[in-house]
Write a protein that holds these residues in place. Sequence first.
Motif, PDB file in Angstrom:
ATOM      1  N   ASN A 108       0.826  -1.204   0.000  1.00 48.74           N
ATOM      2  CA  ASN A 108       0.000   0.000   0.000  1.00 48.74           C
ATOM      3  C   ASN A 108       0.860   1.254   0.000  1.00 48.74           C
ATOM      4  OD1 ASN A 108      -2.474   1.648   0.511  1.00 48.74           O
ATOM      5  ND2 ASN A 108      -1.329   2.068   2.389  1.00 48.74           N
ATOM      6  N   ARG A 109       1.856   1.284   0.909  1.00 50.30           N
ATOM      7  CA  ARG A 109       2.649   2.500   1.051  1.00 50.30           C
ATOM      8  C   ARG A 109       4.007   2.347   0.387  1.00 50.30           C
ATOM      9  NH1 ARG A 109       2.120   6.900   3.991  1.00 50.30           N
ATOM     10  NH2 ARG A 109       0.426   6.154   5.291  1.00 50.30           N
ATOM     11  N   LEU A 110       4.404   3.374  -0.376  1.00 50.30           N
ATOM     12  CA  LEU A 110       5.749   3.376  -0.954  1.00 50.30           C
ATOM     13  C   LEU A 110       6.765   3.666   0.150  1.00 50.30           C
ATOM     14  CD1 LEU A 110       5.150   5.411  -4.258  1.00 50.30           C
ATOM     15  CD2 LEU A 110       5.717   2.978  -4.081  1.00 50.30           C
ATOM     16  N   ALA A 165       7.576   5.831   7.594  1.00 51.83           N
ATOM     17  CA  ALA A 165       7.877   5.043   8.810  1.00 51.83           C
ATOM     18  C   ALA A 165       7.081   3.749   8.812  1.00 51.83           C
ATOM     19  CB  ALA A 165       7.554   5.846  10.066  1.00 51.83           C
ATOM     20  N   GLY A 166       7.657   2.702   9.365  1.00 53.37           N
ATOM     21  CA  GLY A 166       6.935   1.434   9.505  1.00 53.37           C
ATOM     22  C   GLY A 166       7.850   0.255   9.228  1.00 53.37           C
ATOM     23  N   GLY A 167       7.488  -0.890   9.804  1.00 57.13           N
ATOM     24  CA  GLY A 167       8.326  -2.073   9.726  1.00 57.13           C
ATOM     25  C   GLY A 167       8.490  -2.590   8.311  1.00 57.13           C
ATOM     26  N   LEU A 168       7.411  -2.511   7.526  1.00 58.65           N
ATOM     27  CA  LEU A 168       7.460  -3.034   6.162  1.00 58.65           C
ATOM     28  C   LEU A 168       8.538  -2.299   5.348  1.00 58.65           C
ATOM     29  CD1 LEU A 168       4.239  -3.644   4.130  1.00 58.65           C
ATOM     30  CD2 LEU A 168       6.157  -2.542   3.068  1.00 58.65           C
ATOM     31  N   VAL A 169       8.538  -0.976   5.475  1.00 59.65           N
ATOM     32  CA  VAL A 169       9.511  -0.168   4.732  1.00 59.65           C
ATOM     33  C   VAL A 169      10.920  -0.482   5.222  1.00 59.65           C
ATOM     34  CG1 VAL A 169      10.312   2.201   4.363  1.00 59.65           C
ATOM     35  CG2 VAL A 169       7.877   1.683   4.219  1.00 59.65           C
ATOM     36  N   TYR A 212     -11.196   3.005   1.682  1.00 61.88           N
ATOM     37  CA  TYR A 212     -10.325   1.815   1.631  1.00 61.88           C
ATOM     38  C   TYR A 212      -9.268   1.844   2.735  1.00 61.88           C
ATOM     39  CZ  TYR A 212      -5.631   0.240   0.018  1.00 61.88           C
ATOM     40  OH  TYR A 212      -4.343  -0.231  -0.039  1.00 61.88           O
ATOM     41  N   TYR A 213      -8.493   2.943   2.819  1.00 58.98           N
ATOM     42  CA  TYR A 213      -7.347   2.966   3.746  1.00 58.98           C
ATOM     43  C   TYR A 213      -7.801   3.305   5.179  1.00 58.98           C
ATOM     44  CZ  TYR A 213      -2.971   4.631   5.844  1.00 58.98           C
ATOM     45  OH  TYR A 213      -1.902   4.836   6.695  1.00 58.98           O
ATOM     46  N   ASN A 214      -8.471   4.470   5.339  1.00 60.51           N
ATOM     47  CA  ASN A 214      -8.913   4.836   6.702  1.00 60.51           C
ATOM     48  C   ASN A 214     -10.011   3.897   7.185  1.00 60.51           C
ATOM     49  OD1 ASN A 214      -7.214   7.079   6.782  1.00 60.51           O
ATOM     50  ND2 ASN A 214      -8.740   8.377   5.811  1.00 60.51           N
ATOM     51  N   HIS A 239       2.166  -7.317  -0.458  1.00 57.68           N
ATOM     52  CA  HIS A 239       2.359  -7.206   0.993  1.00 57.68           C
ATOM     53  C   HIS A 239       1.133  -6.689   1.731  1.00 57.68           C
ATOM     54  CE1 HIS A 239       6.738  -7.911   1.083  1.00 57.68           C
ATOM     55  NE2 HIS A 239       6.622  -7.541  -0.180  1.00 57.68           N
ATOM     56  N   ASP A 240       0.837  -7.378   2.793  1.00 54.80           N
ATOM     57  CA  ASP A 240       0.006  -6.872   3.881  1.00 54.80           C
ATOM     58  C   ASP A 240      -1.509  -6.890   3.650  1.00 54.80           C
ATOM     59  OD1 ASP A 240       0.652  -6.427   6.456  1.00 54.80           O
ATOM     60  OD2 ASP A 240       1.303  -4.373   6.222  1.00 54.80           O
ATOM     61  N   TYR A 241      -2.191  -6.549   4.771  1.00 59.36           N
ATOM     62  CA  TYR A 241      -3.649  -6.673   4.830  1.00 59.36           C
ATOM     63  C   TYR A 241      -4.364  -5.710   3.895  1.00 59.36           C
ATOM     64  CZ  TYR A 241      -3.029  -2.584   7.786  1.00 59.36           C
ATOM     65  OH  TYR A 241      -2.662  -1.347   8.246  1.00 59.36           O
ATOM     66  N   THR A 272       0.520   8.571  13.168  1.00 61.47           N
ATOM     67  CA  THR A 272       0.208   7.682  12.047  1.00 61.47           C
ATOM     68  C   THR A 272      -1.309   7.664  11.861  1.00 61.47           C
ATOM     69  OG1 THR A 272       0.496   5.368  11.330  1.00 61.47           O
ATOM     70  CG2 THR A 272       0.186   5.688  13.645  1.00 61.47           C
ATOM     71  N   ARG A 273      -1.771   7.481  10.642  1.00 61.18           N
ATOM     72  CA  ARG A 273      -3.207   7.311  10.336  1.00 61.18           C
ATOM     73  C   ARG A 273      -4.074   8.360  11.053  1.00 61.18           C
ATOM     74  NH1 ARG A 273      -2.537   0.762  11.205  1.00 61.18           N
ATOM     75  NH2 ARG A 273      -0.689   0.656   9.892  1.00 61.18           N
ATOM     76  N   THR A 274      -3.637   9.598  10.954  1.00 62.43           N
ATOM     77  CA  THR A 274      -4.231  10.663  11.770  1.00 62.43           C
ATOM     78  C   THR A 274      -5.665  11.026  11.370  1.00 62.43           C
ATOM     79  OG1 THR A 274      -3.002  12.120  10.331  1.00 62.43           O
ATOM     80  CG2 THR A 274      -2.089  11.766  12.518  1.00 62.43           C
TER      81      THR A 274
END
Length: 489
Positions: free
Chosen positions: A18-20, A38-42, A94-96, A155-157, A325-327
Motif C-alpha cells: 500500500n505504502r511506498l 515510517a513502519g516495519g514493512l519499509v 479503503y485505507y482509513n 504485501h500486507d492486509y 500515524t493514520r491521523t
Amino acid sequence: CERQDGKPFRQRLLVVANRLPVSAVRRGEDSWSLEISAGGLVTALLGVKEFEARWIGWAGVNVPDEIGQKALTKALAEKRCIPVFLDEEIVHQYYNGYCNNILWPLFHYLGLPQEDRLATTRSFQSQFAAYKKANQMFADVVNMHYEEGDVVWCHDYHLMYLPECLKKHNTNMKVGWFLHTPFPSSEIHRTLPSRSELLRSVLAADLVGFHTYDYARHFVSACTRILGFEGTPEGVEDQGRLTRVAAFPIGIDSERFIRALELPQVQEHIKDLKERFSGRKVMLGVDRLDMIKGIPQKILAFEKFLEENPYWRDKVVLLQIAVPTRTDVPEYQKLTSQVHEIVGRINGRFGSLTAVPIHHLDRSLDFQALCALYAVTDVALVTSLRDGMNLVSYEFVACQDAKKGVLILSEFAGAAQSLGAGAILVNPWNITEVAASISQALNMSAEERKKRHQHNFHHVTSHTAQEWAETFVSELNDTVVEAKLRISK
Ligand code: ADP
Ligand code: F6P
C-alpha cells in the motif's frame, strides 16, 4: 543490470505494498519532495538489496491533477518507485475505513471501535467495495509494468484481494503474498462479513507467508473451517490446487545499524545524549502512535514503577518517541489526546522544576538520531498489545553491543518468539508485572545483561531482511516449478 557492488541482481522483483518507501510532499505545481515513510514493512524491504526491485504503491498523498501526477511519477522513478494514484474518497473508504478501522483492529484482537460499532457495520459494504476497487487499481499498475519471469510480491492486509485480481489477468504470473501483521485465530476472522472472499483471494497466490508459525496455522484453520478446504503440511488444498503456506520471520539490515554507530555524527549525538541524561538511567519507547503498541499501558506501568520505587524517581527517565500515524482515523486521534493527558498528569505528579520523568515526542526521528538513542538506552520498552513482529526491538538490540541494555518485550509481539530468551517477556495488559520488570531490568547484573544480549544479538545479526526476502522468493520460485510438475504428471 547490476547492484551497487557490481554483482548481478538475482531476479526482477515487483514489490507491491500500500505504502511506498517514500511519501510525497508537494512543493509546487510540478515539484515534489520525498520523505522516508515510517513502519516495519519499509524498514525491512529497504534492507533487501540483491534483487532488481521496483516498488508499486501509494505515495500517501492525493494528486488530482495531471501535471502533479506526471511530475510525481518522474520523481518517484528515480527511486525505482511506481505510484498508484488513489483519490480522497477511495483513501477514506479503503485505507482509513476498511484497512485501518476494520482489518487492523480485528487482526490485532482489538475488535471494532466500541462506539462506532454500528456505524462501522452499516458502512461495511461500501468500504469493502472501495477496498476491492483499490486492489484492482494496484493490479492494473502491476499489469502495466509486469515482464515475463518477474516475481510479484504483494504485501500486507491492504492487498488481500490483489492475488486474485492478478491471477485472473495472468494465471502464469508468479505471485506471493506476505502478511506483516498477526493473522488472528479463525474464531476472530469468522466475524468478518467478507471472511470467505478475502481468504479465497489470498489463496489465489502461489505462496502465502507469515511472520510466525502460529499466524500461518491460524490462516490454515480459517481456510479449513470457513471454506471447507483441506489443510496439509504444505498449506491449503482445494480440488487438487495447492497454495503453499509457511512462516518466514522477518529481520532487519543489522549491519546498517551497527555501521551507523561508527559515524562521527552519531558519535556526537551519543556524547550529547550521555551528557544530557548523565546520572539517570534511560528507558526508551519508539513506536508509531498506534493503539496496538500499548503506549498508554506502558506509561501507566512506568507510573506504577515510580510510585513503588521512590529511590528511582530522580534517577530514571522514559523517552517515548511516537510518530503520528493514520491521523484521519478517529481512534488514532483519541489515542493521541489520551497519551498526552497521561504524560501530563505523571510529569505533574513526579516532575520537578528542573526535570520530568517522561519526555514524550510526537514525531519521527531521523536514522542517525534514532541509532544514537538506541545506543545510550539502558532499558527498551516494547509493550505492544499485539504486533506482527516488531522491528524496533531488533533495531535496539543491533545498537546495543557496547552497552548491553535490557529489552522488555511484550509476549504478544511476534518478536517474543525470536528474542524471548534474551528479553524480559511481559503481558502488557498487566501493569503490575510490567512495573516489576522495569525494576528487574534496572537492577540486573552486568553478567546477566551480557548473556541475554548475546543471545538476541546473535539472532538479529543472523536473521536479516535480505535473508528473509531470499528465502521467500526462492520458496516462491520452487513452489511454481513444483506446481507445474504436478500438473504435467
Ligand atoms: P510497525 O511496522 O507496526 O510500525 P515495527 O516496530 O515493526 O512496527 O517497525 C517500525 C519501524 O518504524 C522501525 O523501523 C522504526 O525505526 C520506525 N519508527 C517507528 N517510530 C519511529 C519514530 N518515532 N521515529 C523514527 N522511526 C520510527
Ligand atoms: O506493520 C503493519 C503496517 O501496516 C506496515 O504495513 C507499515 O509498515 C506500517 O504498519 C505503517 O502503516 P501505514 O502505512 O498505515 O502508515
